[in-house]
Write a protein that holds these residues in place. Structure first.
Motif, PDB file in Angstrom:
ATOM      1  N   HIS A  69       0.462  -0.999   0.108  1.00 18.32           N
ATOM      2  CA  HIS A  69      -0.526  -0.276   0.454  1.00 18.32           C
ATOM      3  C   HIS A  69       0.716   1.331   0.299  1.00 18.32           C
ATOM      4  N   PHE A  70       1.980   0.895   0.366  1.00 19.88           N
ATOM      5  CA  PHE A  70       2.673   2.194   0.678  1.00 19.88           C
ATOM      6  C   PHE A  70       3.491   3.006  -0.710  1.00 19.88           C
ATOM      7  N   THR A  71       4.054   1.554  -1.062  1.00 19.61           N
ATOM      8  CA  THR A  71       4.507   1.887  -2.653  1.00 19.61           C
ATOM      9  C   THR A  71       4.076   2.629  -3.857  1.00 19.61           C
ATOM     10  N   TYR A  72       2.580   2.274  -3.774  1.00 18.12           N
ATOM     11  CA  TYR A  72       1.133   3.315  -4.543  1.00 18.12           C
ATOM     12  C   TYR A  72       0.949   4.494  -3.847  1.00 18.12           C
ATOM     13  N   TYR A  73       1.104   4.769  -2.176  1.00 19.27           N
ATOM     14  CA  TYR A  73       0.323   5.628  -1.854  1.00 19.27           C
ATOM     15  C   TYR A  73       1.191   6.973  -2.067  1.00 19.27           C
ATOM     16  N   SER A  74       3.334   6.375  -1.939  1.00 17.25           N
ATOM     17  CA  SER A  74       4.236   7.805  -1.800  1.00 17.25           C
ATOM     18  C   SER A  74       4.420   7.657  -3.680  1.00 17.25           C
ATOM     19  N   ALA A  75       4.356   6.265  -4.563  1.00 18.41           N
ATOM     20  CA  ALA A  75       4.121   7.389  -5.942  1.00 18.41           C
ATOM     21  C   ALA A  75       3.162   7.568  -5.724  1.00 18.41           C
ATOM     22  N   PHE A  76       1.929   8.465  -5.732  1.00 10.98           N
ATOM     23  CA  PHE A  76       1.046   8.833  -5.714  1.00 10.98           C
ATOM     24  C   PHE A  76       1.450  10.122  -5.340  1.00 10.98           C
ATOM     25  N   ILE A  77       2.308  10.270  -4.396  1.00  8.34           N
ATOM     26  CA  ILE A  77       2.539  11.570  -3.809  1.00  8.34           C
ATOM     27  C   ILE A  77       3.848  12.205  -4.802  1.00  8.34           C
ATOM     28  N   VAL A  78       4.797  11.367  -4.546  1.00 11.55           N
ATOM     29  CA  VAL A  78       5.502  12.540  -6.037  1.00 11.55           C
ATOM     30  C   VAL A  78       5.236  12.647  -6.740  1.00 11.55           C
ATOM     31  N   SER A  79       4.511  11.517  -7.548  1.00 13.87           N
ATOM     32  CA  SER A  79       3.742  12.100  -8.938  1.00 13.87           C
ATOM     33  C   SER A  79       2.718  13.291  -8.472  1.00 13.87           C
ATOM     34  N   ILE A  80       2.422  13.925  -8.283  1.00 14.26           N
ATOM     35  CA  ILE A  80       1.344  14.445  -7.969  1.00 14.26           C
ATOM     36  C   ILE A  80       2.043  16.064  -7.489  1.00 14.26           C
ATOM     37  N   THR A  81       3.433  15.664  -6.834  1.00 13.81           N
ATOM     38  CA  THR A  81       4.369  16.571  -6.415  1.00 13.81           C
ATOM     39  C   THR A  81       5.269  16.957  -7.661  1.00 13.81           C
ATOM     40  N   GLY A  82       5.010  16.220  -8.547  1.00 19.67           N
ATOM     41  CA  GLY A  82       6.068  16.349 -10.158  1.00 19.67           C
ATOM     42  C   GLY A  82       5.379  16.942 -11.156  1.00 19.67           C
ATOM     43  N   LEU A  83       3.411  16.565 -10.293  1.00 17.95           N
ATOM     44  CA  LEU A  83       2.662  17.483 -11.426  1.00 17.95           C
ATOM     45  C   LEU A  83       2.648  18.575 -11.369  1.00 17.95           C
ATOM     46  N   SER A  84       2.665  19.308  -9.940  1.00 15.60           N
ATOM     47  CA  SER A  84       2.003  20.562  -9.363  1.00 15.60           C
ATOM     48  C   SER A  84       3.479  21.540 -10.171  1.00 15.60           C
ATOM     49  N   LEU A  85       4.825  20.961  -9.480  1.00 17.48           N
ATOM     50  CA  LEU A  85       6.170  21.885  -9.423  1.00 17.48           C
ATOM     51  C   LEU A  85       7.078  21.300 -10.930  1.00 17.48           C
ATOM     52  N   HIS A  86       7.956  22.612 -11.040  1.00 22.37           N
ATOM     53  CA  HIS A  86       9.067  23.192 -11.377  1.00 22.37           C
ATOM     54  C   HIS A  86       8.541  22.177 -12.605  1.00 22.37           C
ATOM     55  N   GLN A  87       8.157  21.870 -13.675  1.00 17.36           N
ATOM     56  CA  GLN A  87       8.491  21.008 -15.153  1.00 17.36           C
ATOM     57  C   GLN A  87       9.117  22.294 -16.229  1.00 17.36           C
ATOM     58  N   THR A  88       8.925  21.065 -17.332  1.00 13.01           N
ATOM     59  CA  THR A  88      10.017  22.688 -18.630  1.00 13.01           C
ATOM     60  C   THR A  88       8.709  22.606 -19.702  1.00 13.01           C
ATOM     61  N   HIS A  89       8.370  21.045 -20.042  1.00 14.84           N
ATOM     62  CA  HIS A  89       7.483  20.959 -20.798  1.00 14.84           C
ATOM     63  C   HIS A  89       5.950  20.805 -20.341  1.00 14.84           C
ATOM     64  N   LEU A  90       5.136  20.596 -21.395  1.00 14.72           N
ATOM     65  CA  LEU A  90       4.247  20.240 -20.933  1.00 14.72           C
ATOM     66  C   LEU A  90       3.847  18.997 -20.651  1.00 14.72           C
ATOM     67  N   ILE A  91       4.321  18.135 -21.664  1.00 19.88           N
ATOM     68  CA  ILE A  91       4.526  16.848 -21.854  1.00 19.88           C
ATOM     69  C   ILE A  91       4.824  15.957 -19.937  1.00 19.88           C
ATOM     70  N   SER A  92       5.949  17.008 -19.614  1.00 16.27           N
ATOM     71  CA  SER A  92       6.257  16.119 -18.690  1.00 16.27           C
ATOM     72  C   SER A  92       5.338  16.144 -17.617  1.00 16.27           C
ATOM     73  N   THR A  93       4.074  17.306 -17.551  1.00 14.68           N
ATOM     74  CA  THR A  93       3.661  16.996 -16.742  1.00 14.68           C
ATOM     75  C   THR A  93       2.588  16.341 -17.309  1.00 14.68           C
ATOM     76  N   LEU A  94       2.051  15.734 -18.568  1.00 16.90           N
ATOM     77  CA  LEU A  94       1.324  14.931 -19.034  1.00 16.90           C
ATOM     78  C   LEU A  94       1.237  13.476 -18.469  1.00 16.90           C
ATOM     79  N   LEU A  95       3.675  13.429 -18.171  1.00 11.52           N
ATOM     80  CA  LEU A  95       3.643  11.928 -18.205  1.00 11.52           C
ATOM     81  C   LEU A  95       3.560  11.969 -16.554  1.00 11.52           C
ATOM     82  N   CYS A  96       3.732  13.118 -15.420  1.00 14.43           N
ATOM     83  CA  CYS A  96       3.499  13.204 -13.595  1.00 14.43           C
ATOM     84  C   CYS A  96       1.673  12.392 -13.862  1.00 14.43           C
ATOM     85  N   LEU A  97       0.586  12.839 -15.006  1.00 15.68           N
ATOM     86  CA  LEU A  97      -0.495  12.717 -14.812  1.00 15.68           C
ATOM     87  C   LEU A  97      -0.812  11.036 -14.965  1.00 15.68           C
ATOM     88  N   GLU A  98      -0.107  11.073 -16.218  1.00 16.28           N
ATOM     89  CA  GLU A  98       0.030   9.456 -16.202  1.00 16.28           C
ATOM     90  C   GLU A  98       0.666   8.406 -14.941  1.00 16.28           C
TER      91      GLU A  98
END
Lengths: 174, 98
Positions: free
Chosen positions: B5-34
């Motif tokens: 459970h902790f693996t998908y929980y932490s993967a979600f937290i890390v991905s949503i952090t990557g979605l909201s912060l510091h990306q250069t390209h729009l496709i990187s944001t879409l990858l974090c959403l995926e």
């Protein structure tokens, strides 16, 4: 066996960190592909072979292939690699986030211990849990099945309208 | 919380952090959403396996089909923004910037 599962889970989280702190979209797509492969390994270890195969075929083989060649839109002449200085800061930041979550988890929520319930039903069944479960789609889930198929068809037309171009589509300024 | 459970929980937290912060390209944001969708798929698949309720296996299938729709939408918006703005860098999407 549980150490094997733990390794797959660790590699899954590792590659998800790689997606978030990607220096360039090419490395982000690669990390997502590898993370999805290890996620399939986690699901197989828990006994969900059907959901793992669906993930591999549909997600990796369908959606991520589309992402991989759409990353050509973000093409740069000199893509930044993993070893650049700015990227290392983000990698360290995300690793600290994971370590913080582990510490918080072990203190607050008692993360720990091994052992999982797997998908083999008790008794004389030959069909595993996920194969039998998805077959509910054809009986109780028939309406939702049709709704999902209709939604996918509509998505196709919406995408065609969005990328139509030259004032004939939804975005008329292209 | 078990380690799985902790693996998908932490993967979600890390991905949503990557979605909201510091990306250069729009496709990187879409990858974090995926990757958020991937962690949700794993969560929804692990739940009926652990509770041994097979009828809830429909939820990850439905979630995957709707996330495929959403990925298609995101990529078509990427193509549209790449046509209007010339590239998909997030600095160019600055209409609301003061």
């Amino acid at each position: 066996m549980m150490y094997f599962m733990f390794l797959f889970g660790f590699c899954f989280v590792f590659w998800m960190v790689g997606v978030s702190c990607n220096p360039s979209p090419y490395y982000g797509v690669l990390s997502l592909v590898l993370g999805a492969a290890f996620g399939c390994g986690v699901l197989v270890g828990m006994g969900g072979s059907f959901v793992s195969l669906v993930l591999f075929l549909i997600y990796l083989g369908g959606m991520l292939v589309v992402f991989a060649y759409s990353s050509a839109l973000a093409a740069e002449p000199y893509p930044v690699g993993w070893g650049s200085l700015g990227g290392v800061v983000y990698v360290v930041g995300y690793a600290l986030l994971i370590i913080g979550l582990v510490v918080m988890g072990s203190c607050l929520w008692c993360v720990g211990g091994f052992g999982e319930v797997t998908a083999d039903a008790v008794g004389l069944f030959v069909v595993r849990l996920d194969f039998g479960g998805v077959s509910w789609f054809y009986y109780y889930g028939s309406v939702m099945f049709l709704v999902a198929g209709w939604g996918l068809l509509l998505t196709l037309f919406v995408v065609l309208e969005l990328v139509r171009g030259l004032s004939r589509g939804a975005l008329s300024s292209i | 919380m078990t380690p799985m459970h902790f693996t998908y929980y932490s993967a979600f937290i890390v991905s949503i952090t990557g979605l909201s912060l510091h990306q250069t390209h729009l496709i990187s944001t879409l990858l974090c959403l995926e990757s958020m969708m991937l962690s949700l798929y794993m969560a929804l698949s692990m739940w009926p396996i652990q509770l041994q309720t097979s009828s809830f296996m429909l939820t990850p299938m439905l979630m995957l089909s709707f996330s495929a729709c959403e990925a298609g939408m995101g990529l078509s918006l990427l193509v549209a923004s790449s046509r209007t703005h010339g590239s998909d860098r997030l600095q160019n999407l600055n209409l609301l910037q003061c």
